[in-house]
Design a protein around this motif. Structure first.
Motif, PDB file in Angstrom:
ATOM      1  N   GLY A  10       1.146  -1.263  -0.092  1.00 19.37           N
ATOM      2  CA  GLY A  10       0.043  -0.072  -0.070  1.00 19.37           C
ATOM      3  C   GLY A  10       0.764   1.330   0.026  1.00 19.37           C
ATOM      4  O   GLY A  10       2.411   1.153   0.156  1.00 19.37           O
ATOM      5  N   ILE A  11       0.351   2.530  -0.169  1.00 20.55           N
ATOM      6  CA  ILE A  11       0.989   3.650  -0.189  1.00 20.55           C
ATOM      7  C   ILE A  11       1.623   3.798   1.069  1.00 20.55           C
ATOM      8  O   ILE A  11       2.929   4.417   1.229  1.00 20.55           O
ATOM      9  CB  ILE A  11       0.182   4.549  -0.706  1.00 20.55           C
ATOM     10  CG1 ILE A  11      -0.453   4.657  -1.860  1.00 20.55           C
ATOM     11  CG2 ILE A  11       0.630   6.188  -0.420  1.00 20.55           C
ATOM     12  CD1 ILE A  11      -1.527   5.615  -2.242  1.00 20.55           C
ATOM     13  N   ASP A  12       1.090   3.621   2.267  1.00 16.75           N
ATOM     14  CA  ASP A  12       1.817   3.851   3.445  1.00 16.75           C
ATOM     15  C   ASP A  12       2.981   3.132   3.792  1.00 16.75           C
ATOM     16  O   ASP A  12       3.842   3.255   4.153  1.00 16.75           O
ATOM     17  CB  ASP A  12       0.739   3.884   4.864  1.00 16.75           C
ATOM     18  CG  ASP A  12      -0.302   4.869   4.719  1.00 16.75           C
ATOM     19  OD1 ASP A  12      -0.029   5.808   4.194  1.00 16.75           O
ATOM     20  OD2 ASP A  12      -1.281   4.660   5.153  1.00 16.75           O
ATOM     21  N   LYS A  60       0.847   4.971  -8.076  1.00 17.63           N
ATOM     22  CA  LYS A  60      -0.300   4.932  -7.087  1.00 17.63           C
ATOM     23  C   LYS A  60      -0.962   6.141  -6.667  1.00 17.63           C
ATOM     24  O   LYS A  60      -2.187   6.361  -6.584  1.00 17.63           O
ATOM     25  CB  LYS A  60       0.163   3.711  -5.960  1.00 17.63           C
ATOM     26  CG  LYS A  60       0.410   2.403  -6.287  1.00 17.63           C
ATOM     27  CD  LYS A  60       0.385   1.698  -5.078  1.00 17.63           C
ATOM     28  CE  LYS A  60       0.606   0.325  -5.422  1.00 17.63           C
ATOM     29  NZ  LYS A  60       0.195  -0.746  -4.525  1.00 17.63           N
ATOM     30  N   GLU A  61      -0.090   6.944  -6.424  1.00 19.53           N
ATOM     31  CA  GLU A  61      -0.467   8.458  -6.076  1.00 19.53           C
ATOM     32  C   GLU A  61      -1.260   9.031  -7.163  1.00 19.53           C
ATOM     33  O   GLU A  61      -2.333   9.737  -6.849  1.00 19.53           O
ATOM     34  CB  GLU A  61       0.542   9.160  -5.610  1.00 19.53           C
ATOM     35  CG  GLU A  61       1.130   8.843  -4.089  1.00 19.53           C
ATOM     36  CD  GLU A  61       2.237   9.598  -3.470  1.00 19.53           C
ATOM     37  OE1 GLU A  61       2.868  10.294  -4.351  1.00 19.53           O
ATOM     38  OE2 GLU A  61       2.384   9.667  -2.274  1.00 19.53           O
ATOM     39  N   ALA A  62      -0.999   9.048  -8.378  1.00 25.54           N
ATOM     40  CA  ALA A  62      -1.444   9.563  -9.590  1.00 25.54           C
ATOM     41  C   ALA A  62      -2.794   8.985  -9.970  1.00 25.54           C
ATOM     42  O   ALA A  62      -3.627   9.524 -10.233  1.00 25.54           O
ATOM     43  CB  ALA A  62      -0.441   9.250 -10.816  1.00 25.54           C
ATOM     44  N   ALA A  63      -3.031   7.723  -9.486  1.00 24.57           N
ATOM     45  CA  ALA A  63      -4.122   6.733  -9.742  1.00 24.57           C
ATOM     46  C   ALA A  63      -5.179   7.050  -8.771  1.00 24.57           C
ATOM     47  O   ALA A  63      -6.131   7.043  -9.145  1.00 24.57           O
ATOM     48  CB  ALA A  63      -3.975   5.282  -9.754  1.00 24.57           C
ATOM     49  N   SER A  64      -4.744   7.858  -7.427  1.00 21.67           N
ATOM     50  CA  SER A  64      -5.510   8.017  -6.330  1.00 21.67           C
ATOM     51  C   SER A  64      -6.302   9.241  -6.752  1.00 21.67           C
ATOM     52  O   SER A  64      -5.899  10.139  -7.292  1.00 21.67           O
ATOM     53  CB  SER A  64      -5.002   7.821  -4.952  1.00 21.67           C
ATOM     54  OG  SER A  64      -4.301   6.815  -4.964  1.00 21.67           O
TER      55      SER A  64
END
Length: 64
Positions: A10-12, A60-64
């Motif tokens: 995950g991101i975290d 992942k941050e761009a997809a969120s």
């Protein structure tokens, strides 16, 4: 570290692992400067792992 393992995180988890690897790289660089380390390949492997994590994290941050 395999890219599949990194993509499953995950991101975290990715942010935490990134800071751990950056700190480990810093410690290895200091050890390399002051004494001989057993394998200098560890430095490049850590840099590559950090780059992989940053890439997946950015995706992942761009997809969120």
């Amino acid at each position: 570290m395999k890219i599949k393992d990194i993509k499953d995180m995950g991101i975290d988890e990715l942010k935490k692992k990134n800071t751990e690897l950056v700190e480990e790289l810093l410690r290895l660089r200091i050890r390399h400067a002051s004494e001989k380390i057993e394998s200098t390949a560890m430095l490049s492997n850590l840099r590559k792992d950090i780059a992989r994590i940053k890439t997946v994290l950015r995706e992942k941050e761009a997809a969120s």
